[in-house]
Design a protein around this motif. Structure first.
Motif, short mmCIF file in Angstrom:
data_model
loop_
_atom_site.label_atom_id
_atom_site.label_comp_id
_atom_site.label_asym_id
_atom_site.label_seq_id
_atom_site.Cartn_x
_atom_site.Cartn_y
_atom_site.Cartn_z
N VAL A 16 3.22 14.95 -3.75
CA VAL A 16 3.70 13.58 -3.20
C VAL A 16 5.12 13.48 -3.46
CG1 VAL A 16 4.05 11.08 -3.98
CG2 VAL A 16 1.51 11.98 -4.04
N ASP A 17 5.60 14.02 -4.38
CA ASP A 17 7.20 14.21 -4.62
C ASP A 17 7.84 14.94 -3.55
OD1 ASP A 17 6.78 12.62 -6.84
OD2 ASP A 17 7.31 14.24 -8.44
N CYS A 18 7.24 16.00 -3.29
CA CYS A 18 7.65 16.97 -2.39
C CYS A 18 7.62 16.28 -0.73
CB CYS A 18 6.77 18.22 -2.42
SG CYS A 18 6.93 19.46 -0.89
N LEU A 19 6.40 15.71 -0.27
CA LEU A 19 6.20 15.04 0.90
C LEU A 19 7.33 13.98 0.93
CD1 LEU A 19 2.53 15.22 1.30
CD2 LEU A 19 3.90 16.58 2.18
N ASN A 20 7.59 13.21 -0.11
CA ASN A 20 8.57 12.05 -0.19
C ASN A 20 9.95 12.60 0.12
OD1 ASN A 20 6.96 9.53 -0.29
ND2 ASN A 20 6.82 10.17 -2.59
N GLU A 21 10.25 13.88 -0.43
CA GLU A 21 11.63 14.37 -0.24
C GLU A 21 11.83 14.79 1.04
OE1 GLU A 21 12.09 17.39 -3.03
OE2 GLU A 21 11.94 16.49 -4.79
N GLU A 22 10.81 15.23 1.91
CA GLU A 22 10.79 15.64 3.29
C GLU A 22 10.61 14.39 4.15
OE1 GLU A 22 8.26 18.96 3.95
OE2 GLU A 22 9.55 20.20 2.43
N GLN A 23 10.26 13.36 3.61
CA GLN A 23 10.24 12.14 4.33
C GLN A 23 8.89 12.31 5.34
OE1 GLN A 23 14.08 11.55 6.17
NE2 GLN A 23 14.55 9.93 4.38
N ARG A 24 7.68 12.79 4.92
CA ARG A 24 6.40 12.86 5.64
C ARG A 24 5.85 11.49 5.42
NH1 ARG A 24 5.13 18.46 7.57
NH2 ARG A 24 6.57 19.77 6.36
N SER A 25 5.14 11.35 6.65
CA SER A 25 4.25 10.10 6.51
C SER A 25 2.78 10.58 6.32
CB SER A 25 4.01 9.72 8.10
OG SER A 25 3.14 8.67 8.17
N PHE A 26 2.33 9.99 4.93
CA PHE A 26 1.36 10.65 4.28
C PHE A 26 0.72 9.22 3.55
CE2 PHE A 26 4.22 11.08 0.88
CZ PHE A 26 3.67 10.82 -0.15
N ARG A 27 -0.65 9.74 3.15
CA ARG A 27 -1.57 8.78 2.41
C ARG A 27 -2.27 9.47 1.53
NH1 ARG A 27 -4.71 5.66 6.47
NH2 ARG A 27 -2.62 4.43 6.59
N VAL A 28 -2.39 8.90 0.25
CA VAL A 28 -3.10 9.52 -0.89
C VAL A 28 -4.53 8.91 -1.01
CG1 VAL A 28 -3.12 9.70 -3.36
CG2 VAL A 28 -1.06 10.34 -2.24
N PHE A 29 -5.49 9.82 -1.19
CA PHE A 29 -6.71 9.28 -1.30
C PHE A 29 -7.11 10.02 -2.82
CE2 PHE A 29 -6.28 9.74 3.15
CZ PHE A 29 -6.82 8.30 3.50
N SER A 30 -7.46 9.05 -3.84
CA SER A 30 -7.82 9.32 -5.09
C SER A 30 -8.84 8.49 -5.71
CB SER A 30 -6.48 9.31 -5.90
OG SER A 30 -6.85 9.53 -7.46
N ARG A 31 -9.36 9.15 -6.81
CA ARG A 31 -10.42 8.12 -7.54
C ARG A 31 -9.77 7.25 -8.58
NH1 ARG A 31 -15.62 10.03 -8.56
NH2 ARG A 31 -16.07 12.37 -7.65
N ARG A 32 -8.50 7.38 -8.71
CA ARG A 32 -7.82 6.22 -9.72
C ARG A 32 -6.33 6.32 -9.15
NH1 ARG A 32 -4.78 9.32 -13.44
NH2 ARG A 32 -4.86 11.62 -13.23
N LYS A 33 -5.75 4.89 -9.69
CA LYS A 33 -4.45 4.94 -9.43
C LYS A 33 -3.35 5.53 -10.56
CE LYS A 33 -4.00 0.68 -6.52
NZ LYS A 33 -3.26 1.46 -5.39
N VAL A 34 -2.31 5.89 -10.37
CA VAL A 34 -1.53 6.57 -11.20
C VAL A 34 -0.19 5.79 -10.93
CG1 VAL A 34 0.02 8.44 -11.79
CG2 VAL A 34 -2.41 8.77 -10.96
N VAL A 35 0.42 5.31 -12.32
CA VAL A 35 1.38 4.43 -12.60
C VAL A 35 2.64 5.60 -11.97
CG1 VAL A 35 3.36 3.50 -14.12
CG2 VAL A 35 0.28 3.20 -14.30
N GLY A 36 3.62 5.02 -11.40
CA GLY A 36 4.81 5.74 -10.61
C GLY A 36 4.61 6.79 -9.73
#
Length: 312
Positions: A16-36
């Motif tokens: 997530v940090d890497c994709l944000n740095e590269e300004q990619r368009s993405f969405r996370v799918f997860s069992r739980r939310k993570v603070v931050g």
């Protein structure tokens, strides 16, 4: 749109940090939310793709990081590996066939799928003869992605990663030697080591692994290919523990126990193919990776002070 499945885990959070740095368009799918976690997150049960099927239709590429186990979790139980890992992936791939997904990136294992090496350096052409249920399950998932690609209409990139280390790794989930060693340092407890500590492993900074994942999203040459991903160097378990001791400025007590039958003795991966096709090379050495992980670990412990015991 890129879908990151398993984005709240160790590798996922770094990705997530890497994709944000590269300004990619993405969405996370997860069992739980993570603070931050700085990403749009959809809470799903990966094992039940019918419950989130509509989300799949908006995705063109998916990165699959989901795993219900680490190498030792179901060490002697192939049924559990199949039930908790292989079958959920089979259901996901079935659901993905009638969507807009056109490329799948799967992070597999760079040691467990090969089994005992028959050559000093393991290339992608090395036979796959896993000796553990964990490695067997990883290989089955690889084969499902490949076999179903024609009917599903997608291309794939399979990344056989060595042992990732770095920020966000947690010893509580059994995520590797470094996490357990640093936990032993900060808790002043003994570290269990299987065997005599001479087994050789490749340890890659998770940031380097995420760089490879990001590059595999766009490079046409990596479609329908398998890549080893590692640092290109190997260290014994004892050497890694000593580095952890030096970084934490704490002597880590070691408890040697019987070697597990499901563990491969020595693993050195060839990363030439990934370096060539992706114009990539590792940026971080093992020492700086362990320092990064230690800094993250102690930041979570109020009032912790390193160096309570001198290293000998």
């Amino acid at each position: 749109m890129i879908g990151v499945f398993g984005g709240s885990g160790f590798i996922g959070r770094n990705l997530v940090d890497c994709l944000n740095e590269e300004q990619r368009s993405f969405r996370v799918f997860s069992r739980r939310k993570v603070v931050g976690l700085h990403a749009e997150t959809k809470i799903i049960d990966f094992e039940q793709p019918e419950s989130y099927r509509e989300y799949l239709k908006g995705l063109e590429t998916v990165i699959l990081l989901v795993s219900a186990s680490v190498p030792s979790t179901f060490a002697n139980d192939i049924a559990s590996e199949v039930e908790r890992n292989v079958l959920p992936y089979s259901r996901f791939l079935r659901a993905a066939r009638s969507t807009g997904i056109r490329h799948i990136v799967y992070v597999s294992s760079g040691g467990a799928v090969y089994g005992q090496p028959i050559a000093p350096i393991i290339t992608e052409e090395h036979p796959t003869n896993p000796i553990s249920p964990y490695g067997c399950a990883k290989l089955m998932i690889e084969e499902m992605i490949r076999t179903m690609s024609t009917e599903g209409g997608w291309t794939y990139t399979i990344l056989r990663a060595s042992n990732p280390i770095g920020r966000y790794q947690s010893s509580e989930k059994g995520q590797g030697l470094v996490a357990r060693a640093l936990d032993a340092a900060v808790s002043n407890t003994a570290l269990d080591i299987w065997g005599d500590g001479t087994s050789l492993r490749d340890y890659i900074d998770v940031r380097d692994l995420c760089d490879v994942i990001a590059r595999s999203l766009t490079a046409e040459v990596v479609k329908n290919e398998i890549y080893n991903v590692g640092s290109g160097s190997v260290y014994s378990i004892n050497e890694i523990v000593e580095i952890c001791s030096s970084v934490s400025r704490t002597e880590i007590k070691k408890n040697y126990i019987s070697q597990k039958s499901f563990l491969v003795k020595d693993v050195k991966l060839s990363i030439d193919k990934a370096m060539r096709d992706l114009n990539w090379k590792p940026k971080f050495d093992v020492w700086s990776s362990i320092e990064s992980e230690f800094t993250h670990t102690i930041a979570l412990i109020p009032g912790y002070s390193a160096g309570r015991t001198s290293v000998v």
